[in-house]
Design an enzyme around this catalytic site. Structure first.
Site, PDB file in Angstrom:
ATOM      1  N   GLU A  32       0.838  -1.193   0.000  1.00  0.00           N
ATOM      2  CA  GLU A  32       0.000   0.000   0.000  1.00  0.00           C
ATOM      3  C   GLU A  32       0.877   1.248   0.000  1.00  0.00           C
ATOM      4  O   GLU A  32       2.001   1.241   0.504  1.00  0.00           O
ATOM      5  CB  GLU A  32      -0.917   0.002   1.230  1.00  0.00           C
ATOM      6  CG  GLU A  32      -1.928   1.138   1.239  1.00  0.00           C
ATOM      7  CD  GLU A  32      -2.996   0.982   2.313  1.00  0.00           C
ATOM      8  OE1 GLU A  32      -3.931   1.801   2.345  1.00  0.00           O
ATOM      9  OE2 GLU A  32      -2.887   0.039   3.131  1.00  0.00           O
ATOM     10  N   ASN A 176     -12.773  -1.072  -0.580  1.00  0.00           N
ATOM     11  CA  ASN A 176     -12.072  -1.630   0.572  1.00  0.00           C
ATOM     12  C   ASN A 176     -12.654  -1.042   1.847  1.00  0.00           C
ATOM     13  O   ASN A 176     -12.835   0.173   1.940  1.00  0.00           O
ATOM     14  CB  ASN A 176     -10.578  -1.293   0.503  1.00  0.00           C
ATOM     15  CG  ASN A 176      -9.868  -1.563   1.817  1.00  0.00           C
ATOM     16  OD1 ASN A 176      -9.570  -2.706   2.148  1.00  0.00           O
ATOM     17  ND2 ASN A 176      -9.606  -0.513   2.589  1.00  0.00           N
ATOM     18  N   GLU A 177     -12.950  -1.899   2.805  1.00  0.00           N
ATOM     19  CA  GLU A 177     -13.504  -1.452   4.088  1.00  0.00           C
ATOM     20  C   GLU A 177     -14.560  -0.367   3.869  1.00  0.00           C
ATOM     21  O   GLU A 177     -14.505   0.725   4.416  1.00  0.00           O
ATOM     22  CB  GLU A 177     -12.386  -0.969   5.024  1.00  0.00           C
ATOM     23  CG  GLU A 177     -11.451  -2.088   5.437  1.00  0.00           C
ATOM     24  CD  GLU A 177     -10.473  -1.703   6.541  1.00  0.00           C
ATOM     25  OE1 GLU A 177     -10.484  -0.549   7.012  1.00  0.00           O
ATOM     26  OE2 GLU A 177      -9.684  -2.595   6.959  1.00  0.00           O
ATOM     27  N   TYR A 244      -6.642  -7.626  12.757  1.00  0.00           N
ATOM     28  CA  TYR A 244      -5.314  -7.237  13.226  1.00  0.00           C
ATOM     29  C   TYR A 244      -5.121  -7.658  14.678  1.00  0.00           C
ATOM     30  O   TYR A 244      -6.063  -7.665  15.477  1.00  0.00           O
ATOM     31  CB  TYR A 244      -5.116  -5.725  13.092  1.00  0.00           C
ATOM     32  CG  TYR A 244      -4.911  -5.284  11.664  1.00  0.00           C
ATOM     33  CD1 TYR A 244      -3.663  -5.389  11.068  1.00  0.00           C
ATOM     34  CD2 TYR A 244      -5.971  -4.788  10.908  1.00  0.00           C
ATOM     35  CE1 TYR A 244      -3.468  -5.004   9.745  1.00  0.00           C
ATOM     36  CE2 TYR A 244      -5.781  -4.392   9.592  1.00  0.00           C
ATOM     37  CZ  TYR A 244      -4.523  -4.503   9.020  1.00  0.00           C
ATOM     38  OH  TYR A 244      -4.331  -4.134   7.709  1.00  0.00           O
ATOM     39  N   GLU A 302      -6.254  -8.803   4.830  1.00  0.00           N
ATOM     40  CA  GLU A 302      -5.478  -7.927   5.714  1.00  0.00           C
ATOM     41  C   GLU A 302      -5.395  -8.595   7.075  1.00  0.00           C
ATOM     42  O   GLU A 302      -6.430  -8.873   7.698  1.00  0.00           O
ATOM     43  CB  GLU A 302      -6.113  -6.540   5.865  1.00  0.00           C
ATOM     44  CG  GLU A 302      -5.947  -5.624   4.672  1.00  0.00           C
ATOM     45  CD  GLU A 302      -6.365  -4.187   4.968  1.00  0.00           C
ATOM     46  OE1 GLU A 302      -6.174  -3.730   6.125  1.00  0.00           O
ATOM     47  OE2 GLU A 302      -6.883  -3.537   4.048  1.00  0.00           O
ATOM     48  N   GLN A 349       2.292  -5.424   6.375  1.00  0.00           N
ATOM     49  CA  GLN A 349       2.458  -5.308   4.934  1.00  0.00           C
ATOM     50  C   GLN A 349       3.875  -5.707   4.545  1.00  0.00           C
ATOM     51  O   GLN A 349       4.594  -6.276   5.372  1.00  0.00           O
ATOM     52  CB  GLN A 349       2.122  -3.893   4.496  1.00  0.00           C
ATOM     53  CG  GLN A 349       0.656  -3.552   4.714  1.00  0.00           C
ATOM     54  CD  GLN A 349       0.261  -2.233   4.093  1.00  0.00           C
ATOM     55  OE1 GLN A 349       0.966  -1.653   3.284  1.00  0.00           O
ATOM     56  NE2 GLN A 349      -0.890  -1.739   4.507  1.00  0.00           N
TER      57      GLN A 349
END
Length: 493
Positions: A32, A176-177, A244, A302, A349
């Site tokens: 990203e 995304n999201e 996460y 993610e 990432q």
């Protein structure tokens, strides 16, 4: 100082009970436009004094090659929904990165640079198109620019910018999201937009795997409502899940990357192991929608550790310790368990940002414990995941109590077994035994740290690095001691 090993744990591998093929994409990466991941990290430009090929650092590229990177997700993340692809082709248009701190975005890394990088690495491409601030026409034009093989204006424009042959888009997500940074949409509204846009996402050549942007771990209802859409199964092959690992589970104070107490080691392990339940409940949710086609996938695109900002560093830069390596091993073992339903994951990432493979500081490059776990586990790509059973020890700290050990196993194409073993206990070694068949032999490597926050640096790049594992043949079984804070990978055959 590690405590003496406890009683031996028997680990049973059900060699005839295959779960499914571990798709290489389970080891996917995420790139990203964030912090120093691209500019100064991966990308330095052709005029840099740092050795590079077409602007990509040679040392970083060589390190990524060793990981056999199967797929890369780009350009985001939250950045995807402010990205306008024309800014990153031909004469570049600098912008402000409104998604991540208002930093300067030169757009020198764009469509050509990404697809050329993936092509050089032999990686598939996962493209996130801009739903939040873009238009369906803009997205459709981008796909034609990338994949067009005829004499259309967009295909000719790509050729004029230096790329004669079309590239391939292997995976495609629209937005995304979308419940958050991607537009704060209601699920039914997003599902309608997705179905609308998907009708115009035409590529010249093989159609990409279409992925719906799903929920974060705290909002499963969003995904459930999106999947209620009567046509979503016709225009997509799966839905994403984001999760996460925060030591505190508190987004306003996540916890430190280094110098943490054992209580935060324990809470990190407890939280990351929730991935198992999240995947199981997400699969059950998918299966509850009878209009979805068989094999509808769950894409964990993610995931990884997320700690507090590091003072003096760029946005979301964080140290990577043996704790991150253990987290990586635990999650990869979970993904192997669901090999039949989870066809791809993307760790967040690749360089400098969050749970990165590589940390770069000017001309210096450091491989992280997470990098070493991915390199050790690469042999699981395309192997047949096998069921594993054990009744092992428990690690406890305060009110937290979790299994100390984690294991996964798979049959490689040559018939040998790959076995991954994680000791998430920060203070005790644990002895194990695995059944041995016939004249089998076992070799392996182990990654361990001397402290809970052991890490590599430019001064000590091999402080946490794989070393040969000590495996003993004891009649009809293999035995070993797994050190505290360690990840091991064996080959048996």
């Amino acid at each position: 100082m590690a405590m003496p090993a406890a009683a031996q744990t028997a680990i049973t591998i059900e060699r005839e009970s295959e779960i499914g093929t571990i798709q290489p994409e389970v080891y996917g990466q995420f790139l990203e436009h964030l912090g120093t991941q691209l500019y100064g990290g991966l990308w330095v430009g052709e005029d840099s004094d740092i050795p590079n090929t077409d602007g990509v650092r040679d040392d970083v590229f060589a390190a990524l090659q060793k990981l056999q990177v199967p797929v890369i997700r780009w350009p985001g993340g939250c950045y995807a929904d402010i990205y306008h692809w024309r800014d990153g082709i031909g004469k570049r248009t600098p912008r402000v990165n409104l998604a991540w701190g208002g930093t300067s975005e030169p757009n020198t890394f764009g469509t050509h640079e990404f697809f050329n990088l993936a092509e050089r690495l032999g990686a598939k491409t996962y493209l996130n198109v801009n739903l939040g601030s873009g238009t369906v026409n803009e997205a459709a034009d981008w796909l034609e620019y990338i994949t067009g093989n005829g004499q259309t204006a967009l295909a000719q424009e790509r050729r004029g910018n230096g790329r004669a042959a079309p590239w391939k888009v292997d995976y495609l997500s629209i937005g995304n999201e979308t419940w958050g940074c991607g537009g704060r949409m209601r699920p039914a509204y997003y599902a309608d937009l997705y179905a609308h846009w998907a009708s115009f996402m035409v590529v010249d050549g093989e159609k990409p795997v279409m992925i719906v942007s799903g929920a974060h771990d705290g909002n499963p209802e969003f995904s459930d409502e999106v999947l209620d859409h009567p046509m979503i199964g016709e225009v997509s092959k799966g839905i994403s899940l984001h999760f996460y690992t925060l030591p505190t589970s508190n987004w306003s104070r996540k916890g430190a990357a280094t110098g943490f107490a054992e209580s935060e080691w324990a809470s990190t392990m407890e939280r990351t192991l929730r991935m198992d339940g999240l995947i199981a409940s997400s699969i059950a949710m998918i299966d509850s929608h009878d209009k979805l086609p068989d094999g509808y996938g769950l894409y964990v695109d993610e995931w990884g550790t997320w700690f507090d900002e590091t003072e003096g560093r760029s946005s979301l830069w964080q140290e990577n310790t043996i704790r991150d390596g253990v987290v990586a091993g635990l999650n990869l073992n979970i993904f192997h368990k669901y090999a039949d339903r989870v066809p791809m994951t993307n760790i967040a990432q690749m360089v400098n940002v969050l749970q990165a493979m590589i940390l770069v500081d000017d001309e210096r490059m450091t491989l992280t414990p997470t990098y070493h776990v991915y390199e050790m586990y690469a042999l699981f790509q395309n192997a047949k995941s096998l069921r594993v059973a054990m009744d092992g020890p428990t690690y406890s700290n305060g009110e937290i109590s979790i299994p100390a050990l984690s294991a996964s196993a798979a049959r490689m194409k040559d018939g040998r077994l790959a076995i991954a073993l994680v000791n998430a206990d920060p203070g005790a070694d644990h002895a194990i035994a695995i059944p041995r068949t016939g004249a089998e032999r076992a070799t392996g490597r182990i990654l361990a740290g001397n402290a809970m926050d052991s890490r590599n640096s430019a001064a000590k790049p091999e402080a946490v690095a794989p070393r040969p594992a000590t495996i003993r043949q004891d009649g009809n079984r293999f035995t070993a001691v797994l050190p505290a804070r360690s990840v091991s990978v064996w080959i048996v055959g």
